[in-house]
Design an enzyme around this catalytic site. Structure first.
Site, PDB file in Angstrom:
ATOM      1  N   GLY A 376       0.582  -1.108  -0.054  1.00 50.88           N
ATOM      2  CA  GLY A 376      -0.068   0.032  -0.117  1.00 50.88           C
ATOM      3  C   GLY A 376       0.883   1.356  -0.029  1.00 50.88           C
ATOM      4  CG  PHE A 380       3.581  12.858   3.314  1.00 47.81           C
ATOM      5  CD1 PHE A 380       3.841  13.752   1.906  1.00 47.81           C
ATOM      6  CD2 PHE A 380       2.333  13.170   3.958  1.00 47.81           C
ATOM      7  CE1 PHE A 380       2.981  14.750   2.052  1.00 47.81           C
ATOM      8  CE2 PHE A 380       1.596  14.005   3.778  1.00 47.81           C
ATOM      9  CZ  PHE A 380       1.885  15.045   2.813  1.00 47.81           C
ATOM     10  CG  ASP A 492      -6.113  10.924   4.496  1.00 46.83           C
ATOM     11  OD1 ASP A 492      -7.123  11.040   3.752  1.00 46.83           O
ATOM     12  OD2 ASP A 492      -5.024  10.171   4.155  1.00 46.83           O
TER      13      ASP A 492
END
Length: 699
Positions: A376, A380, A492
């Site tokens: 994955g 960053f 997020d």
């Protein structure tokens, strides 16, 4: 001829038939000659000296192979009521060379002859389907779920006694071992003749687990037709290119009722190689402790006989050794101190973290950060699957991007996640900062991310699991927003940051964009960050992330889970998912949002409640959204969902309010606002105060 000599030097014999009648057999790959191995069917040697049971043949062909120790091992003696006890250790790997591979498997076998190879497919080369074969005992490592043989799944261990229907089965998913991962798997099989019991252990680690995956009682005498039987391995494929490789094997047996086998295991792997070849320690003598004691005794007596001269020599040598140790300590300390200075005292900032890993260990765990180990991409950073060489534990290793911003985000993630403890938050095992790299080590979730389970899996996620996932994530957010010492805003929330374990329990991860604020204190404005489709409208306009912006993102996840649709769909899809569901609610057709793949396999009351919770969280007005603590209670059915209006509310921002908010945002951001984007970022521009503010959405 040269290659043959290399192989024979790698495999040399230690087969022992001593004068001790209790002894039966002992050998291992490190001392076994090629002539002592019998290769049948598709089995063949590889260039590095390992044995491969199956070949790389084109789909949809099937194949089977077997390797046996060429001399039969005595398992039964006349007049002896108990069969031989034995202990065997072996390392193996299973590799899928083609995406369409559907499995097969391999097995440790005890066979009456050295000529027969069983059928391919589910028979694993052990026995055939046409004629029953007596006198076969095996421990199977099955990578194919075969209904005919009542397999529990495609990743299990089974005890096969004259039948391919296993007498006992162990589910490898429960201990975190994946046979088809391509990683080296270790197994120990111990059988006690006097106790008529077998134990099978499996691990990625070189160290034998405390608990067996299979523990069963059976009399081996009933399943062997000859006094002496052949031992080895068989493997098969079923219309696939799955290969099965035996990397190492050691075996011991005995008729001594008091025999306690020393645990067979490999030594430490070669340190400098990311994927070392199997190298193993020679067996230690059983009386090694006695030998050491006797040796000490001799040294003491010699000192007494040789007098003071010998003592002075020893003292002088000891003083020299002590001085050397002090020098080495000072050198190591100075080197460490200077290294810490070069790292800008990063270690002191992370001293509260669970564990500091070495770069060398994590590089070995990920096979040199092999691209094939990538599972994955987080904010960053890139995430790799790794197997820790010291413990065999399977982990996720997040590698920081080398950009300055990436370092800042990782340090932020460390400072936040290192202090959090909740069952639905991904657990940080440790960190590493060496060679200019920052690495985070997390528990690996076996079922990957929620978005992959929803959109990339051949299996349809059940409503029971979907509801459990939503409740788990809501519980984690409730903890972050209301139960931590400082409130944590994740910023997020999306399905790709929700990880699932082997039974689909959810854990929220990727805190690279998270921020901590004091409770009841207004957060500072930042560059808006997140993913389109999950971002609250007021966050896009002002750049101020709050607990209510997390609630909006969770609402989008709820609608994504219930509908099986992505938040933003293009190419003839529904477009914006939140807008689409609001439209269905306005038309009184709310249940049309349900994922059609679920059919009728769901509780309608629970489903309707979940959709309404998703809409309540997606209210454009942040003041109209519930708290995450309230969301948990709603999903559990402990309280009612507030009335959700049929018409979607509008964002209650006056022009003057919006301009003031944007002006504050520009003032607070100062030079943080960037005027450019990278290829991996999308941009959204909102005007205000006579100037443009670019709000960055990290995809």
């Amino acid at each position: 001829m040269a290659s043959f000599s290399v192989i024979t030097s790698y495999f040399v014999l230690i087969f022992i038939f001593s004068g001790d009648l209790s002894a039966a057999a002992e050998f291992d790959f490190g001392t076994l000659t090629l002539s002592r191995l019998r290769l049948l069917g598709d089995a063949h040697m590889t260039a590095n000296g390992s044995v491969r049971l199956t070949r790389d043949i084109g789909v949809p062909n099937s194949g089977a192979g077997k390797v046996l120790y060429s001399t039969p091992v005595e398992f039964r003696r006349p007049g002896n009521p108990s069969p031989a006890s034995f202990s065997t250790f072996f390392s193996f790997s299973v590799t899928n060379l083609n995406p369409s591979s559907i499995g097969g498997g391999l097995a440790f076998v005890i066979s009456p002859d050295d000529e027969y190879v069983g059928d391919a497919g589910g028979f694993l080369g052990i026995m055939g389907g046409e004629t029953a074969r007596n006198g076969v005992a095996a421990v199977e490592f099955d990578t194919l779920m075969d209904v005919e043989f009542k397999d529990i799944n495609g990743n299990h261990v089974g005890l096969d006694l004259d039948s391919m229907v296993s007498a006992q089965v162990g589910d490898l998913d429960t201990i975190g071992v994946d046979l088809k991962s391509g990683d080296q798997v270790n197994s120990w099989v111990d059988y006690s003749g006097p106790n008529q019991s077998i134990k099978v252990y499996v691990s990625y680690s070189n160290f034998k687990p405390n608990e067996p995956i299979i523990s069963a009682n059976f009399d081996l005498n009933k399943y062997i037709t000859n006094d002496s039987m052949f031992v080895g391995f068989s493997g098969s494929t079923q219309g696939s290119t799955e290969t099965h490789t035996i990397e190492w094997w050691s075996f011991k047996s005995s008729f001594d009722e008091n025999t306690t086998f020393e645990t067979l295991a490999p030594p430490q792997a070669t340190a400098e190689k990311s994927n070392p070849p199997p190298q193993f320690l020679a067996p230690q003598a059983s009386n090694s402790s006695n030998t050491n004691t006797t040796s000490h005794g001799r040294c003491h007596n010699r000192l007494c006989r040789d007098g003071p001269g010998a003592v002075v020599g020893v003292v002088t040598a000891g003083a020299f050794f002590l001085a050397f140790c002090v020098f080495a300590f000072i050198y190591a300390y100075n080197k460490k101190f200077k290294g810490d200075e070069k790292n800008n005292n990063l270690g002191s900032d992370l001293i509260k973290m669970p564990k500091e890993f070495s770069y060398k260990e994590l590089k070995l765990a990920t096979k040199g950060f092999d691209s094939g180990k990538i599972i994955g991409h987080g904010a960053f950073g890139t995430v790799y699957k790794g197997i820790l060489p010291s413990t065999g534990g399977v982990v996720a290793v997040k590698r920081c991007s080398h950009a300055g911003q990436g370092k800042t985000e990782f340090l932020s993630e460390l400072s936040i996640i290192g202090t959090l403890r909740h069952r639905n938050l991904v657990r940080l095992q440790g960190w590493c900062h060496e060679k200019g790299e920052i690495l985070l080590v997390y528990d690996l979730m076996r079922n990957g991310s929620l978005d992959k389970a929803l959109f990339e899996s051949n299996m349809v996620l059940s409503w029971h699991d979907r509801r459990k996932i939503l409740i788990g994530v809501a519980s984690a957010l409730s903890y972050l927003h209301q139960e931590c010492e400082n409130q944590v805003i994740h910023r997020d929330i999306k399905s790709s940051n929700i990880m699932l374990d082997e039974v689909f329990n959810a854990t929220l991860g990727d805190f690279g964009l998270a921020r901590q604020v004091e409770h009841d204190k207004s957060p500072d404005a930042t560059i808006a960050a997140g993913t389109m489709g999950y971002l609250a409208p007021e966050y896009l306009l002002t750049g101020r992330a709050t607990d209510k912006t997390d609630v909006f993102s969770f609402g989008a996840v709820v609608l994504e889970v219930v509908s099986g649709r992505r938040p933003i769909e293009t190419g003839g899809g529904v477009g914006n998912l939140v807008e689409w569901v609001w439209g269905l609610h306005r038309e009184g057709d709310l249940m049309a949002a349900v994922d059609p793949r679920l059919g009728c396999e769901f509780n309608e009351a629970e489903m309707r409640r979940a959709i309404l919770v998703g809409l309540a969280c997606s209210n454009p007005d942040p003041m109209g959204r519930p708290s995450m603590r309230g969301v948990v209670q709603m999903l559990l059915g402990d309280c009612d969902v507030p009335i959700v209006p049929r018409t979607k509310p509008t964002l209650s921002y006056s022009t003057s309010h919006l301009l003031l908010s944007l002006q504050d945002s520009v003032s607070d951001l100062n030079e943080m606002i960037t005027l450019s984007t990278t290829s991996s970022e999308n941009s959204f521009s909102g005007g205000g105060g006579g100037g443009g503010v670019e709000i960055v959405m990290v995809s």
